[in-house]
Design an enzyme around this catalytic site. Structure first.
Site, PDB file in Angstrom:
ATOM      1  NE  ARG A  76      -6.147   0.878  -2.028  1.00 50.54           N
ATOM      2  CZ  ARG A  76      -5.401   1.289  -0.997  1.00 50.54           C
ATOM      3  NH1 ARG A  76      -4.237   0.726  -0.758  1.00 50.54           N
ATOM      4  NH2 ARG A  76      -5.807   2.242  -0.194  1.00 50.54           N
ATOM      5  CG  ASP A  87      -2.811   8.120  -1.058  1.00 51.90           C
ATOM      6  OD1 ASP A  87      -3.039   8.790  -0.036  1.00 51.90           O
ATOM      7  OD2 ASP A  87      -2.233   7.022  -1.041  1.00 51.90           O
ATOM      8  NE  ARG A 126      -0.131   1.403   3.608  1.00 52.63           N
ATOM      9  CZ  ARG A 126       0.954   2.149   3.740  1.00 52.63           C
ATOM     10  NH1 ARG A 126       2.151   1.597   3.876  1.00 52.63           N
ATOM     11  NH2 ARG A 126       0.884   3.447   3.731  1.00 52.63           N
ATOM     12  N   GLY A 127       0.272   2.391  -0.068  1.00 52.20           N
ATOM     13  CA  GLY A 127       1.062   3.627  -0.141  1.00 52.20           C
ATOM     14  C   GLY A 127       1.336   3.970  -1.592  1.00 52.20           C
ATOM     15  CB  ALA A 128       1.457   7.266  -3.262  1.00 52.10           C
ATOM     16  CD  GLN A 155      -3.259   2.868   6.684  1.00 48.93           C
ATOM     17  OE1 GLN A 155      -3.904   3.204   7.681  1.00 48.93           O
ATOM     18  NE2 GLN A 155      -3.834   2.696   5.510  1.00 48.93           N
ATOM     19  CG  ASN A 181      -2.355  11.744   2.851  1.00 49.80           C
ATOM     20  OD1 ASN A 181      -1.783  10.866   2.196  1.00 49.80           O
ATOM     21  ND2 ASN A 181      -2.074  11.962   4.122  1.00 49.80           N
ATOM     22  CE  LYS A 182      -5.215   5.681   4.250  1.00 53.54           C
ATOM     23  NZ  LYS A 182      -6.114   4.804   3.477  1.00 53.54           N
TER      24      LYS A 182
HETATM   25  O1  MRU Z   1      -4.613   3.157   2.019  1.00 50.22           O
HETATM   26  P1  MRU Z   1      -3.122   3.322   1.955  1.00 50.22           P
HETATM   27  O2  MRU Z   1      -2.389   2.822   3.139  1.00 50.22           O
HETATM   28  O3  MRU Z   1      -2.544   2.847   0.654  1.00 50.22           O
HETATM   29  O4  MRU Z   1      -3.002   4.885   1.974  1.00 50.22           O
HETATM   30  C1  MRU Z   1      -1.948   5.517   1.450  1.00 50.22           C
HETATM   31  C2  MRU Z   1      -1.164   6.106   2.482  1.00 50.22           C
HETATM   32  O5  MRU Z   1      -0.304   5.460   3.012  1.00 50.22           O
HETATM   33  C3  MRU Z   1      -1.374   7.468   2.890  1.00 50.22           C
HETATM   34  O6  MRU Z   1      -2.485   8.099   2.442  1.00 50.22           O
HETATM   35  C4  MRU Z   1      -0.104   8.228   2.738  1.00 50.22           C
HETATM   36  O7  MRU Z   1      -0.109   9.274   3.598  1.00 50.22           O
HETATM   37  C5  MRU Z   1       0.182   8.685   1.335  1.00 50.22           C
HETATM   38  S1  MRU Z   1       0.884   7.481   0.369  1.00 50.22           S
HETATM   39  C6  MRU Z   1       2.509   7.828   0.550  1.00 50.22           C
END
Ligand code: MRU
Length: 368
Positions: A94, A248, A54-56, A207, A258-259
């Site tokens: 996603r 993201d 996960r994560g961008a 996370q 973002n999250k």
């Molecule tokens: O749902 P996720 O864990 O894939 O979400 C992404 C993230 O980890 C966050 O939004 C993060 O701050 C940005 S991605 C580097």
């Protein structure tokens, strides 16, 4: 970055067989460290959708390797048709993370320029590797630019620890290495600047509690875990010098997805004059969407992520428990959008820039 003093990336080709991609299963962290082999597009889709990765940046890098696997799985006689179908399946995993489609499109463009199927497959591995290497390099450069912000605050505080609040995990686990929001923090630590990180636990998937706390611990960075709603209180009492988060998807006008919960942190930072920075490699920019609040697709995930919590019991066993009454309806919006007016600046691989269209396009003139 280091795990028990051993350097790791978050994704790599199997050392003995490049048709297999290896990842760390992030669902199991921090209590179990498990490496998973991916060798089919279907399994790549599961790994992205169910958040093994996960994560961008890491979603983008995984999509890059998935497209190489897609090239291997595509039939010679129906290559064009098969690869497009695999690309569609991967794109649907996603919706919010821009890096996903960015990597898929980069692969499709590169493969389209090759003539034979074998050339396309070779290109697939080359591009997947390049995406991963570039992600690591860009995050390192984000750290080199972003550290100036921390250095300046540290000087003002006569070397007292700089208190940085972060949300979710935009650390090295969210990228191939270094992370985005964490890269300036790691760089500051390397430069001998005292830092302390407030880690939002980041409900519902946690996370922050599970991943950011773990990687900061492995790197020896002082940090404190807080419940998600604590940030505003800390800011009111001068206990946060700087907020750095990841993203993201960021529009070319500076709106930041973002999250979930990031927007509330930005509002609190704005109200308390705390600088609010967003760190991102350029692969996360969306060069088409102008109004992020209106047009960035927001992923909605299974309500079970809210209703159930998994953790390690005292006997060492991993257990999952139900929190609300049975069958409680929950709405699991996974991201929110922080409008550009609340963002102090963007930390990119090319430097720090204001969150507005002119400044962003001046830094990336090729996107005009
Ligand atoms: O749902 P996720 O864990 O894939 O979400 C992404 C993230 O980890 C966050 O939004 C993060 O701050 C940005 S991605 C580097």
């Amino acid at each position: 970055m280091l795990i028990k003093s051993k350097p790791y990336r978050t994704i790599w080709s199997h050392p003995d067989d490049s048709t297999i991609t290896q990842i760390i299963d992030q669902r199991k962290l921090p209590h179990e460290f498990i490496i998973v082999d991916l060798a089919t597009v279907a399994y790549f889709c599961t790994a992205i959708k169910d958040m093994y990765v996960r994560g961008a940046g890491l979603i983008g890098a995984t999509a890059g390797f998935a497209m190489y696997t897609a090239a291997l799985q595509s039939r010679d006689a129906h290559f064009a048709e098969d690869i497009q179908q695999f690309a569609r399946e991967l794109s649907a995993t996603r919706p919010t993370a821009k890096n996903l489609v960015w990597a898929i499109e980069r692969q499709l463009t590169a493969m389209a320029a090759c003539s034979s199927v074998q050339e396309k497959r070779d290109k697939g591995l080359e591009v997947a590797t390049a995406i991963a290497d570039e992600d690591a390099l860009f995050c390192k450069q984000i750290g080199e630019h972003g550290v100036a912000l921390i250095k300046e605050i540290s000087k003002r505080k006569n070397g007292q620890p700089v208190n940085i609040l972060t949300h979710c995990n935009a650390g090295w686990l969210a990228f191939v290495d270094y992370g985005s929001a964490t890269a300036p923090i790691y760089q500051a630590n390397n430069d001998g600047i005292a830092v302390h990180v407030w880690v939002d636990e980041t409900r519902p998937w946690l996370q922050g509690a599970r991943l950011t706390a773990w990687e900061l611990k492995e790197e020896g960075i002082p940090h404190t875990l807080i419940a998600d709603n604590t940030g505003g209180h800390l800011m009111q009492h001068g206990m946060v010098d700087l907020v750095i988060v990841g993203t993201d998807r960021t529009t070319f006008t500076g709106d930041v997805a973002n999250k979930i919960g990031t927007y509330l942190k930005a509002l609190a930072a704005y109200d308390n004059n705390v600088p609010f920075y967003v760190a991102l490699p350029s692969s996360t920019f969306d060069w088409q969407i102008e109004d992020g609040v209106k047009d960035i697709p927001i992923e909605k995930r299974d309500g079970d992520e809210i209703n159930k919590i998994t953790g390690r019991a005292e006997n060492g066993e991993m257990i999952t428990v139900l929190v609300p009454p049975e069958n409680t309806e929950s709405a699991n919006y996974s991201f929110d959008v922080t409008p550009a007016r609340l963002v102090t600046g963007l930390i990119t691989e090319r430097g720090i820039v204001a969150a507005n269209q002119d400044a962003i396009l001046n830094l990336y003139p090729e996107k005009r």
